[in-house]
Design a protein around this motif. Sequence first.
Motif, mmCIF file in Angstrom:
data_model
loop_
_atom_site.group_PDB
_atom_site.id
_atom_site.type_symbol
_atom_site.label_atom_id
_atom_site.label_comp_id
_atom_site.label_asym_id
_atom_site.label_seq_id
_atom_site.Cartn_x
_atom_site.Cartn_y
_atom_site.Cartn_z
ATOM 1 N N GLY A 74 0.844 -1.186 0.000
ATOM 2 C CA GLY A 74 0.000 0.000 0.000
ATOM 3 C C GLY A 74 0.880 1.237 0.000
ATOM 4 N N GLU A 75 0.688 2.089 0.965
ATOM 5 C CA GLU A 75 1.435 3.344 1.023
ATOM 6 C C GLU A 75 2.825 3.144 1.619
ATOM 7 O OE1 GLU A 75 0.206 6.764 0.085
ATOM 8 O OE2 GLU A 75 -0.718 5.179 -1.126
ATOM 9 N N GLN A 76 2.925 2.180 2.557
ATOM 10 C CA GLN A 76 4.179 2.076 3.280
ATOM 11 C C GLN A 76 5.046 0.923 2.769
ATOM 12 O OE1 GLN A 76 1.344 0.734 6.568
ATOM 13 N NE2 GLN A 76 3.353 0.787 7.515
ATOM 14 N N ASN A 77 6.332 1.044 3.044
ATOM 15 C CA ASN A 77 7.269 0.006 2.652
ATOM 16 C C ASN A 77 7.545 -0.920 3.828
ATOM 17 O OD1 ASN A 77 7.596 0.812 0.019
ATOM 18 N ND2 ASN A 77 9.221 2.267 0.537
ATOM 19 N N VAL A 78 7.550 -2.219 3.551
ATOM 20 C CA VAL A 78 7.841 -3.175 4.599
ATOM 21 C C VAL A 78 9.216 -3.772 4.311
ATOM 22 C CG1 VAL A 78 7.124 -5.304 5.702
ATOM 23 C CG2 VAL A 78 5.401 -3.714 4.847
ATOM 24 N N GLU A 79 10.092 -3.669 5.287
ATOM 25 C CA GLU A 79 11.430 -4.224 5.109
ATOM 26 C C GLU A 79 11.410 -5.694 5.500
ATOM 27 O OE1 GLU A 79 14.215 -1.573 7.204
ATOM 28 O OE2 GLU A 79 15.575 -2.048 5.546
ATOM 29 N N ALA A 80 11.380 -6.574 4.504
ATOM 30 C CA ALA A 80 11.299 -8.007 4.798
ATOM 31 C C ALA A 80 12.663 -8.561 5.188
ATOM 32 C CB ALA A 80 10.750 -8.753 3.588
ATOM 33 N N LEU A 81 13.717 -8.066 4.548
ATOM 34 C CA LEU A 81 15.068 -8.528 4.862
ATOM 35 C C LEU A 81 15.984 -7.326 5.011
ATOM 36 C CD1 LEU A 81 15.348 -11.384 2.205
ATOM 37 C CD2 LEU A 81 14.944 -11.683 4.650
ATOM 38 N N LYS A 82 16.841 -7.387 6.033
ATOM 39 C CA LYS A 82 17.703 -6.248 6.290
ATOM 40 C C LYS A 82 19.155 -6.674 6.334
ATOM 41 C CE LYS A 82 14.373 -4.916 9.331
ATOM 42 N NZ LYS A 82 13.934 -4.642 10.690
ATOM 43 N N ASN A 83 19.914 -6.219 5.368
ATOM 44 C CA ASN A 83 21.365 -6.364 5.384
ATOM 45 C C ASN A 83 21.829 -7.768 5.783
ATOM 46 O OD1 ASN A 83 23.845 -5.265 4.923
ATOM 47 N ND2 ASN A 83 24.178 -4.782 7.096
ATOM 48 N N ILE A 84 21.458 -8.746 4.971
ATOM 49 C CA ILE A 84 21.797 -10.142 5.269
ATOM 50 C C ILE A 84 23.140 -10.512 4.643
ATOM 51 C CG2 ILE A 84 21.072 -12.547 4.886
ATOM 52 C CD1 ILE A 84 18.698 -11.687 6.171
ATOM 53 N N ASN A 85 23.995 -11.136 5.433
ATOM 54 C CA ASN A 85 25.252 -11.667 4.923
ATOM 55 C C ASN A 85 25.364 -13.129 5.317
ATOM 56 O OD1 ASN A 85 26.920 -9.339 3.754
ATOM 57 N ND2 ASN A 85 26.147 -8.518 5.700
ATOM 58 N N LEU A 86 25.572 -13.975 4.313
ATOM 59 C CA LEU A 86 25.663 -15.413 4.588
ATOM 60 C C LEU A 86 26.645 -16.047 3.612
ATOM 61 C CD1 LEU A 86 22.043 -16.884 4.930
ATOM 62 C CD2 LEU A 86 23.756 -16.688 6.726
ATOM 63 N N ILE A 87 27.316 -17.084 4.077
ATOM 64 C CA ILE A 87 28.143 -17.864 3.161
ATOM 65 C C ILE A 87 27.791 -19.334 3.350
ATOM 66 C CG2 ILE A 87 30.482 -18.634 2.627
ATOM 67 C CD1 ILE A 87 31.469 -15.868 3.401
ATOM 68 N N VAL A 88 27.407 -19.965 2.261
ATOM 69 C CA VAL A 88 27.108 -21.389 2.305
ATOM 70 C C VAL A 88 28.186 -22.092 1.498
ATOM 71 C CG1 VAL A 88 25.430 -23.181 1.733
ATOM 72 C CG2 VAL A 88 24.634 -20.908 2.424
ATOM 73 N N GLU A 89 28.813 -23.073 2.125
ATOM 74 C CA GLU A 89 29.885 -23.769 1.418
ATOM 75 C C GLU A 89 29.391 -25.025 0.738
ATOM 76 O OE1 GLU A 89 33.971 -23.609 3.450
ATOM 77 O OE2 GLU A 89 32.539 -23.112 5.022
ATOM 78 N N THR A 90 30.110 -25.464 -0.276
ATOM 79 C CA THR A 90 29.735 -26.663 -1.017
ATOM 80 C C THR A 90 29.614 -27.848 -0.071
ATOM 81 O OG1 THR A 90 30.956 -25.780 -2.873
ATOM 82 C CG2 THR A 90 30.335 -28.101 -2.999
ATOM 83 N N GLY A 91 28.523 -28.565 -0.180
ATOM 84 C CA GLY A 91 28.322 -29.754 0.647
ATOM 85 C C GLY A 91 27.645 -29.486 1.976
ATOM 86 N N ASP A 92 27.399 -28.223 2.278
ATOM 87 C CA ASP A 92 26.708 -27.893 3.519
ATOM 88 C C ASP A 92 25.251 -28.339 3.475
ATOM 89 O OD1 ASP A 92 28.702 -26.673 4.894
ATOM 90 O OD2 ASP A 92 28.143 -24.617 4.402
ATOM 91 N N ILE A 93 24.709 -28.667 4.652
ATOM 92 C CA ILE A 93 23.256 -28.663 4.801
ATOM 93 C C ILE A 93 22.992 -27.509 5.744
ATOM 94 C CG2 ILE A 93 21.173 -29.902 5.468
ATOM 95 C CD1 ILE A 93 22.492 -32.490 4.916
ATOM 96 N N TYR A 94 22.564 -26.411 5.179
ATOM 97 C CA TYR A 94 22.500 -25.151 5.903
ATOM 98 C C TYR A 94 21.057 -24.873 6.311
ATOM 99 C CZ TYR A 94 24.451 -20.594 7.138
ATOM 100 O OH TYR A 94 24.901 -19.498 7.832
ATOM 101 N N GLY A 95 20.812 -24.808 7.584
ATOM 102 C CA GLY A 95 19.469 -24.528 8.069
ATOM 103 C C GLY A 95 19.243 -23.033 8.239
#
Lengths: 219, 339
Positions: free
Chosen positions: B16-37
């Motif tokens: 509507g009129e306002q903005n909703v910030e769903a995600l804020k400044n996310i930093n993640l590293i997922v390595e090969t073979g990880d099962i990342y929750g």
Amino acid sequence: MFDSQVISMLLEGIRDTLYMTIVSTLVAYVLGLPLGICLKVTSKDGLKPNKAVYALLDFICNIVRSIPFLILLILLIPFTRLVVGKSYGSTATIVPLVVCAAPYIARMVESSLNEVDPGVIEAAKSMGASNWDIVTKVMLVEARTSLIIGATITTGNILGYSAMSGTVGGGGLGDIAVRYGYYRWQTDIMIITVILLIILFQIIQNVGMKIAGNLDKRK
Amino acid sequence: MNEIVVKNLSKTFAQGEQNVEALKNINLIVETGDIYGIIGMSGAGKSTLVRCFNYLEKPTSGEVLIGDKNLGELSEKELREERSQIAMIFQSFNLLMQKNVIDNICFPLRLQKVSKADARKRAKELLEVVGLSDKAKAYPAQLSGGQKQRVAIARALANNPRILLCDEATSALDPQTTASILELLRDINKKLGITIIVITHQMSVVSEICNKVAIIEKGQVVENGLVEDVFNHPKSSAARELILRGDDNKAGGTVETLNGERKIRIVFTENSSFEPVIANMVLKFQTAVNILRADTRNVGGVAKGEMILGLPEDTELQENIIVYLKERGLEIEEVTGDV
């Protein structure tokens, strides 16, 4: 009960009615199906939302659908003459039938496509499907039962509307019913034509629903 | 090797009129073979986050790198090609209801222009992997939830993806079926080396199969790292809440907040939880401690437990208790405020 002349007239009526109904439905779908897909695709939650295009198509569909068929039949006489060369006869009736049915079909198609689970569309996107893939391989396939039910209803409606063509000398069973029943007070012929129309309608309805049911794998 | 790198990602929705910030400044590293929750309460933004990994949602700002490709720099067509390498499964399975099982699995292959015969052959192999060879001709409506998810997994594996995103994949399933699906995911990870991202609100899912976890709250990653580290030493209140609360509140009852009482959190590691440490302590000091909460669970195959104790008022006694517990290999942490 009837002489051979009346019987051959009735047979001709059936032929003309079927001709008008089937050709009109097919041509109307050629126009209405893409129109309905465009409505769905450009709608707010569609694959390619476009307010301007949607508003335009939406407006056209509503305008045409709000004009009574009988008026449309007369309004379109110059256009019909331009397209088929004359303004009377079965072929000429097809033109207003198509103009009347196409926006109606577009709406039916749009609402059928709205029934497709957005999750399935999202899954297809996640597999790298293009919008074309999604329309042709997901939406139309998943909505097929609903689309066929829509087509059955539309065909029935066109059959009914084709009967009004009698007013412009369109031929077919409706024409016979009006000419003999209304102008000449030959109630028996009118009743026969009405019964024939009912039978035709039932056949279309049953065949359509049967196909739709057989193709539905959701249960 | 880094499989997924998320840099300074933010996502804002116009509502509507306002903005909703769903995600804020996310930093993640997922390595090969990880099962990342990725775990969080509903509405935390985890589903939006996972959709940024394949650009079903375009981030408002920030970058997502898959391997060495920056998704934001790809053309529409390149993005679609990349997506065939990032498979996804869903809570509601999202199978094509009008197609049978084998055609559902062939679907992504046919999208990539694989011939019909080759696609069928591959689909049959995959059905064997997920243990549903006898259901090839069945339609999704005839399958149970667990079977549907198996078909969805087979479909996801069709194009030999490098990454599998699971969006609440077990949330609609009963505990037994959940366990069997998680086992299948672990198998896939081990045998095929596919990196798996698991979005869930169930702590048990993370402790069952993940090696790393990120806890997300109100659109921000509040804590992340190895599952063991985060579970043993949750730093954020969101993590504590998730770990202590467990699933379905089975961890037990409400916590009485005793104002002014000194509280400590004890973490049992390795085999210490089988020793009656608390009982021995009570016997030794001849004083009662208030057990505010206790919970043990299976984390990565090792029994882990933790307990929150309210200590007696005597400060000297408090210190003695802490020393006693530390000597027995327990990890102690002060708890302040509400637990």
